[in-house]
Write an enzyme that holds these catalytic residues in place. Structure first.
Site: not given
Ligand code: 9MR
Length: 346
Positions: A159, A200, A236, A265, A267
């Site tokens: 990011e 990513n 996402h 990722e 969803d």
């Molecule tokens: O799935 C992850 C969640 O459990 C955490 O609370 C969150 C914190 O920022 O991060 C989530 O995963 C993220 C991933 O690491 C990077 N892309 C976005 C995902 C969803 O927020």
């Protein structure tokens, strides 16, 4: 001898009867899993997971059988792996690694450099560029060394861009400038030259300012001989924002730069409640996304960001939204699951 002939015939009849009882003529063969179906296309189909879920036996059974790849959702992030400066803790990540190994799953390493989920010791003071460079290098190299040979990919930088394609003003960018990305890739590669190194991000599904920024950056990194080998498209999506129609073309233009692509990722959330109509649209979107990956040779696989609504991150971050994954909260496959199977040839 007639007696022994009799015995042989009898035991053969018993065996036959037992065999028939165990496998009646009408038995269906076991349906192939998403992992097996994807493998026929030389791709993986995976799911993220997280440590609190490791007490849920029914969840683990599906995770280990249906999916050929996993990504620790949180366990490899900086706040977890280096909670104090120079003190590393890979316990949570190792729990995922052990499960993955036992179930013959590939693992994506996620993530080495990100603005989020950083430990307080890192964010609560200021650093000179030299200090931060040393801290970053040590973090990356220690973590990569620990998992060397056991992860197929690293999301080295996560990011890094804003929506308009400008650099995100993270601690790393502000202190080190944009060169931190090339440095991070080089440091990771130095330790594990076999793991494919990825950048990513989210909202890079279609062609637009943010994915353009990655396209230019990867082109430049390649020209400079920096070891970038993959582009991770998080994926996402949300029903209310529309499907990115040019996802295949976008993947292809990255493939054309000489990097592989992964959907990392996936969803697809929706405003709740989920209705049959919304679930049908979601199913089509999942199918179309997987279809795009199948159409691009260098798209190596698809990972859903966990597989069941029971453990999705969505409701806590987007109140009133959810139902984003291919299995519902009771671990029952949704229309999306069946649509994915069908696209994979199941
Ligand atoms: O799935 C992850 C969640 O459990 C955490 O609370 C969150 C914190 O920022 O991060 C989530 O995963 C993220 C991933 O690491 C990077 N892309 C976005 C995902 C969803 O927020």
């Amino acid at each position: 001898m007639p007696v022994s002939r009799h015995l042989i015939a009898l035991s053969a009849a018993v065996c036959l009867a037992a065999g028939l009882a165990a496998a009646p003529a009408t038995a269906e063969p076991r349906p192939r899993t998403l992992a097996e179906l994807a493998k026929k296309h030389h791709k993986y189909f995976g799911s993220a997971t997280d440590n609190p879920e490791f007490t849920d036996a029914a969840y683990l059974k599906l995770l280990g059988s249906e999916f050929g790849q996993t990504t620790p959702g949180n366990a490899m992030k900086w706040e977890t792996t280096e909670p104090r400066r120079g003190v590393f803790d890979f316990t949570a990540a190792e729990e995922v690694m052990t499960f993955a190994k036992a179930h013959h799953q590939k693992v994506r390493g996620h993530t080495l450099v990100w603005h989020n989920q950083l430990p307080a010791w890192l964010t609560e003071r200021s650093w000179t560029a030299d200090e931060l460079r040393a801290v970053l290098k040590n973090h990356i190299q220690t973590e990569v060394r620990h998992f060397k040979g056991r992860v197929i990919h690293w999301d080295v930088v996560n990011e890094a861009f804003n929506e308009d394609g400008t650099y995100r003003e993270s601690l790393f960018y502000k202190t080190l400038g944009p060169g931190y990305i090339a440095d991070a890739l080089r440091w990771a590669h130095e330790i594990d030259p076999h793991a494919k190194l990825y950048l990513n991000d989210y909202n890079v599904d279609g062609i637009g300012p943010k994915s353009d920024a990655y396209h230019s950056l990867i082109k430049q990194l390649k020209a400079d001989g920096v070891p970038v080998e993959g582009f991770g498209i998080q994926g996402h999506l949300a029903l209310q924002y529309g499907f990115p129609a040019d996802v295949r073309q976008n993947m292809q233009r990255f493939a054309d730069l000489g990097v592989e692509v992964a959907v990392t990722e996936l969803d697809i959330r929706m405003p709740l409640p989920a209705t049959p109509e919304k679930l049908a649209t979601q199913a089509t979107w999942y199918a179309d996304y997987v279809k795009a990956c199948l159409a691009v040779e260098k798209c190596v696989g698809v990972t859903v960001w966990d597989y069941t609504d029971k453990y999705s991150w969505i409701p806590s971050v987007f109140p009133g939204e959810g139902a984003a994954l291919p299995y519902d909260e009771n671990l029952t496959p949704k229309p999306a699951y069946h649509a994915i199977r069908k696209v994979l040839g199941g």
